[in-house]
Enzyme design. Structure first.
Site, PDB file in Angstrom:
ATOM      1  N   LYS A 190       0.847  -1.190   0.000  1.00 53.70           N
ATOM      2  CA  LYS A 190       0.000   0.000   0.000  1.00 53.70           C
ATOM      3  C   LYS A 190       0.881   1.238   0.000  1.00 53.70           C
ATOM      4  O   LYS A 190       1.542   1.546   0.987  1.00 53.70           O
ATOM      5  CB  LYS A 190      -0.918   0.041   1.216  1.00 53.70           C
ATOM      6  CG  LYS A 190      -2.021   1.092   1.007  1.00 53.70           C
ATOM      7  CD  LYS A 190      -2.557   1.687   2.270  1.00 53.70           C
ATOM      8  CE  LYS A 190      -1.680   2.739   2.896  1.00 53.70           C
ATOM      9  NZ  LYS A 190      -1.592   4.017   2.158  1.00 53.70           N
ATOM     10  N   GLU A 264      10.392   0.758  10.328  1.00 55.04           N
ATOM     11  CA  GLU A 264      11.425   1.771  10.070  1.00 55.04           C
ATOM     12  C   GLU A 264      10.730   3.104  10.293  1.00 55.04           C
ATOM     13  O   GLU A 264       9.891   3.514   9.498  1.00 55.04           O
ATOM     14  CB  GLU A 264      11.939   1.607   8.646  1.00 55.04           C
ATOM     15  CG  GLU A 264      13.297   2.205   8.457  1.00 55.04           C
ATOM     16  CD  GLU A 264      13.202   3.653   8.040  1.00 55.04           C
ATOM     17  OE1 GLU A 264      13.286   4.517   8.941  1.00 55.04           O
ATOM     18  OE2 GLU A 264      13.023   3.904   6.853  1.00 55.04           O
ATOM     19  N   CYS A 298      13.575  10.422   6.892  1.00 54.96           N
ATOM     20  CA  CYS A 298      13.533   9.874   8.252  1.00 54.96           C
ATOM     21  C   CYS A 298      14.892   9.989   8.938  1.00 54.96           C
ATOM     22  O   CYS A 298      14.960  10.183  10.138  1.00 54.96           O
ATOM     23  CB  CYS A 298      13.058   8.438   8.236  1.00 54.96           C
ATOM     24  SG  CYS A 298      13.958   7.428   7.082  1.00 54.96           S
ATOM     25  N   GLU A 392      10.475  15.289  15.776  1.00 47.15           N
ATOM     26  CA  GLU A 392      10.777  15.231  14.354  1.00 47.15           C
ATOM     27  C   GLU A 392       9.935  16.291  13.641  1.00 47.15           C
ATOM     28  O   GLU A 392       8.711  16.312  13.781  1.00 47.15           O
ATOM     29  CB  GLU A 392      10.415  13.842  13.842  1.00 47.15           C
ATOM     30  CG  GLU A 392      10.822  13.579  12.430  1.00 47.15           C
ATOM     31  CD  GLU A 392      10.491  12.146  11.978  1.00 47.15           C
ATOM     32  OE1 GLU A 392       9.441  11.609  12.369  1.00 47.15           O
ATOM     33  OE2 GLU A 392      11.292  11.581  11.225  1.00 47.15           O
TER      34      GLU A 392
END
Ligand code: NAI
Length: 779
Positions: A190, A264, A298, A392
């Protein structure tokens, strides 16, 4: 038009747009997309728009995948898997090779489409994303070719579900699909709702490679579609890349299901510049660290730590460099910084920066186009605990602070709940390689940043997730041992006899914490009966406080990781020797506890100690041949503190089979021994006490597995949790472990023959984290 003289004066670039004609032709052929299931597009269902963030114009309509769509895709993948998985590795290698060739052949179409759907500069999609995709398929064609020879005894997991983000849409597809297919799995993927188009193009092109239908399926949609895939009962593994919040939800949703899982997740990766660094290179590195892909990376080097002596000069140079960055149309070949993926993400970035009241904020003085753009930004003077230092941002925003000493740099670098990547700049090789092992991260770059390659493992520790992608270590996450497993029946403690006879002196075994025998906090103990109804003694009933003390002791003993592998081996041999001297006594104890002869178990335990003593200095890392200047070292590092519920059915051998690999690899541990037969473990304290093992490396808390599992698996200072208990606790443990996203290894109610195979590779892999350290080497 400017004159030649004016151009020379300003050194400005003219526009150099890449043509989008081929993409527009492809889009106008489709307009509205269904899913790719069983080798063909389905009819579009309920659709939503995917837009070009640079222009806000719609590109195409894609289908919102329903649970029924996901089910159809999983069924197609299941039908295809048997045959695909049984193909010789060479046959799968040929398909992967064909996919690599086709990605190269259609590279321009892919690159332009990626830039239009995502907003990233064409320079990046053309020179980084798409070449890395091709490289990934080539590399994994090679792994498929070698798998039969190199990994006998391993087989595919089955159907893999992949859920991927929008920041590297096709590259993340490659990271999931290539290893899955190489290992013989089939896939349902997906893509992210913002960026589904390159995945659909890839699916269409896979037909040119002759990929058998059902091997790769793409279902588009949002988080609900992702959740339907995660929750589908016939999926054997979930591979996810995305936010830590969603990763945590997926950990909860898959807990106890037996689905394999790799995550991850996010990061706040430190970028450390020492005063002896090559400053110009470190500044250029920062452009790649935090302005690459608009900072939506990331592993972005988003936390600048610069040594005090050079900080002012460094910030000045950096600001000047920021001012020179060119923002604009992602399809312009001269553009450095493109569009943010979506107005929602732009609002998130803006919200985070605007709500900050500390420090100084500098926005680059470059032209910021109208629309979905955010200027390169530097925020300095924050404190280590500031929101922007910890959260983040996932945008082109760098936060910076200074440090004085290398020790302080390490402390600040590790002051985060994440552990994905880190960058170190220093011309002093001693300093850089002294700091690299001290940083809590899965990837470390020395004098470079954001380097990626299919051969080098990528992935995080702590709340950045678990599992590696790339290399042999990445492939292992798509395989399982060929073993017919049996259900594990619960082994209950033996009941008290009807008539209790007076026994001799009462012996109550304590717990073993920080190298000392400790009374259980609650003061309770349990009588342990032999099968013949004889009282063998009492075992302490540990509680959550005891678990906390044991974890604290294990933490305090972490210096164990720094002892040499040779020294760890010597201690394991010494434990074996001391156990061997008392073999008869332990065999007798096992007989009393279980009613069965204990000799074979004691012999096997001694052999197992030898096995892991042998491995202590032989479970080597690797040097990866990466096609860039330098090499990537894959170092096997300890996980940290491992908490384990030991097998009930092999009271001594089970305990040692868990303890020995953990400590051989430099971990410290908290062990909960066999619940029905704990006295073999408590006798073992004396062996530990006489074997030179530093206090706190092994801690043992006896008691009820059902009660101790929760505080152990939920403890934030435990890095990995294992369970081989016969009490069904896998679901509970994996749910509790979601808190700090710790690694888990649970039996899901399956038995293991402890006497037979030691399966040492699986234990050693579970006891280590691969840290990939990129170092300059050669020309
Ligand atoms: P996200 O984590 O929500 O989305 C990633 C993928 O997961 C998408 O395909 C999404 O549809 C799917 N998803 C969402 N909810 C799900 C669920 N409950 N079950 C299964 N799949 C689900 O990331 P999003 O919303 O796109 O971005 C939000 C933030 O996440 C960003 O601001 C950034 O901080 C972070 N992020 C981190 C990434 C990384 O590579 N570490 C990548 C993308 C986002």
């Amino acid at each position: 038009t400017p004159s030649v003289r004016e151009i020379f004066d300003s050194m400005a670039y003219g526009p150099a747009p890449e043509s989008n004609a081929e993409v527009l032709a492809w889009l106008s052929k489709h307009k509205s997309f269904g899913h790719w299931i069983d080798g063909a597009f389905t009819k579009p269902g309920q659709t939503f728009e995917t837009r070009n963030p640079a222009t806000a114009k719609p590109l195409a309509l894609v289908t919102q995948g329903s649970a029924a769509d996901v089910d159809a895709a999983v069924k197609a993948a299941r039908r295809a898997q048997g045959k695909w998985g049984k193909l010789p590795g060479h046959a799968r290698a040929k398909y992967l090779y064909a996919l690599a060739r086709l990605v190269q052949k259609h590279a321009r179409l892919f690159a332009v489409l990626e830039s239009m759907d995502n907003g990233k500069p064409i320079r990046e999609s053309r020179d980084i994303d798409i070449p890395l995709v091709a490289r990934h398929f080539y590399y994994h064609a090679g792994l498929a070719q070698l798998i039969d020879d190199e990994l006998p005894g391993q087989t595919a997991l089955g159907v893999c579900g992949a859920v991927i983000p929008w920041n590297f849409p096709l590259l993340m597809l490659a990271w999931k699909v290539a290893p899955a297919l190489a290992a013989g799995n089939t896939v349902v993927l997906k893509p992210a709702e913002y960026t589904p188009l390159t995945a659909l193009l890839f699916a269409e092109i896979s037909r040119e490679a002759g990929l058998p239908k059902g091997v790769l399926n793409i279902v588009t949609g949002d988080g609900d579609t992702g959740a339907a895939l995660v929750n589908h009962a016939d999926v054997n593994k979930i591979a996810f890349t995305g936010s830590t919040a969603v990763g945590r939800k997926i950990r909860m949703a898959t807990a106890g299901s037996g689905k394999a899982l790799t995550l991850e997740l996010g990061g706040k990766s430190p970028y450390i510049v020492f005063e002896d660094a090559d400053i110009d290179s470190a500044i250029e590195g920062l452009v790649d660290a935090i302005w690459f892909n608009q900072g939506q990376v990331c592993c972005a080097g988003s936390r600048l730590l610069v040594q005090e002596g050079i900080a002012d000069r460094f910030y000045e140079k950096l600001k000047r460099r920021m001012d020179g960055l060119r923002m604009g149309d992602p399809l312009d070949k001269c553009i450095d910084v493109g569009a943010i993926v979506d107005p929602v993400q732009l609002a998130t970035i803006r919200g985070l920066v605007d709500s900050n009241t500390e420090g100084e904020t500098y926005h680059a003085a470059c032209d910021v186009p109208e629309g979905c753009y955010y200027p390169p930004t530097l925020i300095t003077g924050l404190s280590a605990a500031s929101t922007l230092m910890q959260e983040e941002i996932f945008g082109p925003v760098l936060v910076g602070m200074t440090f004085r000493t290398p020790a302080e740099a390490v402390e600040l670098a590790n002051n985060t709940r994440y552990g994905l990547a880190a960058t170190i700049w220093s011309e002093n090789v001693n300093l850089a390689l002294d700091v690299a092992p001290k940083i809590k991260a899965g990837v470390v770059w020395v004098n470079a940043t954001n380097l990626f390659d299919a051969a080098a493992g990528f992935g995080g520790v702590r709340e950045s997730g678990f599992g590696r992608e790339g290399g042999w270590e990445g492939l292992m996450a798509y395989l399982k041992p060929i073993r017919v497993s049996k259900a594990l029946a619960q082994v209950k403690p033996l009941a008290a006899p009807a008539v209790i006879e007076a026994s001799g002196i009462d012996r109550t075994a304590k717990l073993f914490i920080a190298g000392k025998q400790a009374r259980p906090d609650g003061g309770y103990s349990l009588p342990i009966w032999s099968p013949k109804g004889k009282l063998l003694g009492h075992a302490g009933l540990g509680n959550r406080k005891d678990i906390r003390n044991a974890v604290e002791a294990a933490h305090a003993a972490k210096g164990w990781a720094k002892t040499t592998a040779h020294a760890r081996a010597q201690i394991l041999y010494y434990i074996a020797e001391n156990l061997s001297a008392r073999a008869g006594e332990f065999a007798g104890r096992l007989r009393d506890l279980t009613g069965k002869s204990g000799e074979a178990e004691v012999e096997a335990t001694i052999a197992r100690l030898f096995t892991y003593a042998a491995w202590a200095d032989k479970f080597d890392g690797a040097v990866k041949s990466v096609p860039l200047r330098g090499v990537a070292l894959a170092m096997n590092e300890p996980c940290g503190v491992i908490g384990a519920l030991c097998p009930d059915d092999a009271p001594l051998l089970g305990l040692i089979s868990v303890m020995a690999p953990a400590i051989a690899m430099g971990n410290t541990c908290v062990l909960i021994p066999s619940e029905p037969f704990p006295l073999a473990a408590t006798d073992f304290y004396q062996v530990l006490e006489t074997s030179d093992l530093p206090a706190g490396v092994v801690n043992i808390v006896t008691g009820s597995h059902a009660e101790l599992a929760k505080p152990l698996a939920g403890h934030l200072d435990v890095d990995a949790v294992w369970s081989f208990s016969s009490t069904p606790l896998s679901a509970l443990i994996e749910k509790e472990a979601a808190g700090n996203i710790k690694r888990t290894w649970v039996n899901n109610g399956q038995a293991r023959d402890w006497l037979a195979a030691s399966d040492s590779h699986a234990f050693l892999r579970a006891a280590t984290e691969v840290k990939t350290i990129w170092v300059p080497y050669g020309e």
